[in-house]
Design a protein around this motif. Structure first.
Motif, PDB file in Angstrom:
ATOM      1  N   VAL A  30      46.136  38.351  42.589  1.00 12.02           N
ATOM      2  CA  VAL A  30      46.325  36.959  42.190  1.00 12.02           C
ATOM      3  C   VAL A  30      46.394  36.793  40.674  1.00 12.02           C
ATOM      4  CG1 VAL A  30      45.308  36.028  44.299  1.00 12.02           C
ATOM      5  CG2 VAL A  30      43.845  36.426  42.319  1.00 12.02           C
ATOM      6  N   LEU A  85      38.337  32.225  38.502  1.00 13.90           N
ATOM      7  CA  LEU A  85      39.654  31.881  39.044  1.00 13.90           C
ATOM      8  C   LEU A  85      39.513  30.947  40.242  1.00 13.90           C
ATOM      9  CD1 LEU A  85      41.400  35.367  38.908  1.00 13.90           C
ATOM     10  CD2 LEU A  85      41.998  33.359  37.532  1.00 13.90           C
ATOM     11  N   LYS A  86      40.397  29.969  40.331  1.00 10.73           N
ATOM     12  CA  LYS A  86      40.332  28.993  41.430  1.00 10.73           C
ATOM     13  C   LYS A  86      40.485  29.670  42.792  1.00 10.73           C
ATOM     14  CE  LYS A  86      45.190  27.947  41.340  1.00 10.73           C
ATOM     15  NZ  LYS A  86      46.255  27.244  40.787  1.00 10.73           N
ATOM     16  N   GLU A  87      41.166  30.794  42.855  1.00 13.97           N
ATOM     17  CA  GLU A  87      41.359  31.494  44.124  1.00 13.97           C
ATOM     18  C   GLU A  87      40.042  32.029  44.700  1.00 13.97           C
ATOM     19  OE1 GLU A  87      45.270  31.746  41.970  1.00 13.97           O
ATOM     20  OE2 GLU A  87      43.172  31.955  41.406  1.00 13.97           O
ATOM     21  N   PHE A  88      39.023  32.169  43.864  1.00 15.61           N
ATOM     22  CA  PHE A  88      37.739  32.705  44.312  1.00 15.61           C
ATOM     23  C   PHE A  88      36.642  31.657  44.399  1.00 15.61           C
ATOM     24  CE2 PHE A  88      39.498  36.608  42.026  1.00 15.61           C
ATOM     25  CZ  PHE A  88      40.094  37.095  43.183  1.00 15.61           C
ATOM     26  N   THR A 110      43.527  40.888  51.668  1.00 14.03           N
ATOM     27  CA  THR A 110      42.577  40.409  50.683  1.00 14.03           C
ATOM     28  C   THR A 110      43.312  40.006  49.415  1.00 14.03           C
ATOM     29  OG1 THR A 110      40.893  41.899  51.536  1.00 14.03           O
ATOM     30  CG2 THR A 110      40.547  41.068  49.326  1.00 14.03           C
ATOM     31  N   LYS A 111      42.876  38.933  48.816  1.00 10.96           N
ATOM     32  CA  LYS A 111      43.373  38.538  47.503  1.00 10.96           C
ATOM     33  C   LYS A 111      42.392  39.064  46.464  1.00 10.96           C
ATOM     34  CE  LYS A 111      46.855  36.186  48.992  1.00 10.96           C
ATOM     35  NZ  LYS A 111      48.192  36.684  48.855  1.00 10.96           N
ATOM     36  N   GLU A 156      52.442  37.192  37.868  1.00 14.42           N
ATOM     37  CA  GLU A 156      51.085  36.667  37.945  1.00 14.42           C
ATOM     38  C   GLU A 156      50.519  36.503  36.530  1.00 14.42           C
ATOM     39  OE1 GLU A 156      52.007  39.288  40.051  1.00 14.42           O
ATOM     40  OE2 GLU A 156      52.347  37.766  41.571  1.00 14.42           O
ATOM     41  N   ASN A 170      52.001  41.096  46.669  1.00 13.61           N
ATOM     42  CA  ASN A 170      51.390  39.790  46.878  1.00 13.61           C
ATOM     43  C   ASN A 170      49.889  39.798  47.197  1.00 13.61           C
ATOM     44  OD1 ASN A 170      51.801  37.056  46.763  1.00 13.61           O
ATOM     45  ND2 ASN A 170      52.144  36.860  48.956  1.00 13.61           N
ATOM     46  N   LYS A 195      35.834  40.830  44.671  1.00 13.12           N
ATOM     47  CA  LYS A 195      36.878  39.953  44.153  1.00 13.12           C
ATOM     48  C   LYS A 195      37.861  40.641  43.216  1.00 13.12           C
ATOM     49  CE  LYS A 195      34.021  35.877  44.567  1.00 13.12           C
ATOM     50  NZ  LYS A 195      33.385  34.768  43.905  1.00 13.12           N
TER      51      LYS A 195
END
Length: 136
Positions: free
Chosen positions: A90, A132-135, A61-62, A114, A87, A29
């Motif tokens: 995150v 983080l909400k992205e993970f 990958t983010k 960011e 991009n 991550k």
């Protein structure tokens, strides 16, 4: 605290990449950096590192980026704008160990689109990234 001495180092597998300008840990991550003392982390070094990141992750990958600033070094804050265009990052966390690092992180925060969190310890940075909400 050096990342390899932290409890997080053994929790998952990391690819350790040693460069002439710093050590980088590629995880699922996040990428964690520990730059060498006195380095000026310029755009050619960033591009060199980006080539390794693209080769390692291979797909879109983010990731989060954690800068563990155990040593004093410099960087161009405008690089944050260039990285934003790619991009894939995150959010970023900067672990600061002194007042000068705090001031530098505050300046860098102004140049990034960011989220950048200034953290007082490595544990705080890693926990923030993992939440983080992205993970999740």
């Amino acid at each position: 605290m050096i990342f390899e001495n932290s409890a997080y180092y053994d929790r998952e597998q990391f690819f350790k990449l040693e460069k002439p300008y710093g050590t980088f840990y590629f995880g699922e991550k996040y990428i964690l950096s520990e730059m060498h003392e006195g380095v000026h982390f310029d755009w050619p070094m960033v591009k060199d590192l980006l080539n390794d990141i693209e080769a390692y992750y291979e797909n879109e990958t983010k990731l989060a980026y954690i800068s563990n600033r155990i040593h004093s070094y410099s960087r161009d804050p405008h690089n944050w704008q260039k990285l934003s265009a790619l991009n894939f990052i995150v959010a970023s966390a900067i672990v600061i160990y002194n007042d000068m690092a705090y001031l530098n992180a505050t300046l860098e925060k102004r140049f990034s689109k960011e989220s950048i969190k200034r953290c007082q310890c490595l544990n705080e940075a890693i926990e923030w990234v993992l939440d983080l909400k992205e993970f999740n």
